[in-house]
Every structure is written in C-alpha cells, then in structure tokens.
Design an enzyme around this catalytic site. Structure first.
Site, PDB file in Angstrom:
ATOM      1  N   ASP A 175     -23.876  42.207   5.391  1.00 34.42           N
ATOM      2  CA  ASP A 175     -23.082  42.325   4.168  1.00 34.42           C
ATOM      3  C   ASP A 175     -22.391  43.690   4.242  1.00 34.42           C
ATOM      4  OD1 ASP A 175     -22.258  41.894   1.405  1.00 34.42           O
ATOM      5  OD2 ASP A 175     -23.800  43.338   0.882  1.00 34.42           O
TER       6      ASP A 175
ATOM      7  N   ASP B 112     -20.984  45.845   1.053  1.00 34.01           N
ATOM      8  CA  ASP B 112     -21.294  46.751  -0.053  1.00 34.01           C
ATOM      9  C   ASP B 112     -22.792  46.850  -0.299  1.00 34.01           C
ATOM     10  OD1 ASP B 112     -18.511  47.423  -1.286  1.00 34.01           O
ATOM     11  OD2 ASP B 112     -18.469  45.262  -0.937  1.00 34.01           O
TER      12      ASP B 112
END
Length: 218
Positions: free
Chosen positions: A11, A13
């Site tokens: 991922d 953020d």
C-alpha cells in the site's frame, strides 16, 4: 515470512510514506471552505475507498455541487505539494526496498490514492527504481477491502496470489490482501493506532519498522 514469496506488494499511504495524517488537515480545509463542519468519523467512513469512490461518497454525503472529477482535481491540487515536498518515508523502507531488489523479489504498489499523487511522491523518493507496477483502486472494479487491486497487481507482476506478501497499515487494506489469498504484514502507523489490536489479529505478521524485516533478508 519470505518462504515461497516471489513478490511484495505495498500500500502507499501509511505503509510506504507517513501521509495519513495530512488528509485530516486537507479534509478540514476543504469542508470549512464550503461551510461544513469536519467530524472525526469521516476517515472511518471512507477507509479503503478508491479516490473515485471517496469523491462519489463525499459528493452525496455532503451534497456538494462539484462533479466527481472536479472533486478529485481539487484534492489532487491541495495535496500535490505536500506529497512532493513534505511527506516522510516510513522508517527503514528504503533499506528494505534495496534488499528486496538485491534478492530479485518483484515489487508493486496497490493503493487507493490517485495516480497524480503517486507521481508527486515518486518525484521525491523515486520508488520507480524498485517498483515494477503501480495499481490504483480507481483502475479496478472495487476498492479495499475487495481484493481487486491486489489481484491486479499480482497479475501485472506475473505471480500467483499465494506467492505475494502484502504490507498494509489499515484494517480494510489488510482485509483486501487476505481476501486476495495473500500473506499480509501489518505496518504500525500512528494514524491507525486505534486499530492496532485488530490489525494484529488479521495480519500474518506485524512490524513497527521495516528494519525488522530487512534483517530477515540480510
């Protein structure tokens, strides 16, 4: 952790970069300009949604006059310089990426963020030296916790889901990785501190810093 693993998918953020907190400030500024009070449950409501899904939700929830594409453009504009100049890396990540590259392990990004902000943060940290594919949730049918974005990343990397290890910082992202049939390592992030125990329950592994996993490969 790395037995039979041919690819690592991150991922963005809260996982590669420490950026989750800045969105609270952006949301407050954006809503205040429209005379709307920010409430702390907003992030919970939109967690895991793609950039487009978030725009659709906010347009309907707040009865906004802007179109979905206009909302995305406004948010990109508000966040672009922050991603290019202010967002910090998660501890130990660059050393870990270097180690994965040395080992010939493929790497990808599967994110709910926009391609514009990915490009901005890449200007700062040059993740493209390591990352072979970037998939946004806007490019697949459903955002997290649906597995779509992770399955598409695995497809582009040319590996099967069971050969992938996912790194994620929020519950719905962890669920997306697990729903894709992948192993998942939860990543500590202050923004999701309230989810810590649930994250640990759902994850196959959990780390405070990437230095922990780098040592496993060294």
């Amino acid at each position: 952790m790395f037995d039979r693993i041919k690819a690592v998918i991150f991922d963005l953020d809260g996982t590669l970069v420490d950026s989750m907190g800045l969105w609270r400030d952006i949301d407050i500024e954006f809503l205040r300009a429209r005379g709307i009070e920010y409430k702390d449950d907003l992030q919970e409501k939109i967690e895991g949604m793609s950039f487009t899904e978030t725009a659709v939700f906010c347009k309907n929830y707040y009865h906004l006059t802007e179109s979905v594409e206009e909302l995305k453009e406004i948010w990109n504009r508000m966040a672009e310089n922050k991603y290019r100049y202010e967002v910090a890396l998660k501890p130990g990540i660059m050393g870990f990426l270097e180690e994965l590259k040395k080992r010939g392990i493929k790497m990808g990004i599967a994110t709910s963020n926009s391609k514009e902000l990915i490009a901005a943060v890449n200007e700062a940290y040059h993740f493209d030296r390591y990352i072979s594919c970037i998939v946004t949730s806007c490019s697949v049918n459903k955002g997290k916790p649906a597995p779509d974005v992770y399955l598409e990343a695995a497809r582009q990397l040319g590996v099967s889901p069971e050969e992938c290890l996912v790194f994620e910082d929020i519950v719905k992202g962890i669920e997306a990785g697990k729903n894709a049939g992948m192993q998942v390592c939860g990543v500590e992030d202050s923004f999701s501190a309230g989810q810590r125990e649930r994250k640990k329950e759902l994850s196959d592994y959990y780390i405070e810093s990437y230095d922990e996993v780098r040592q496993l490969l060294a």
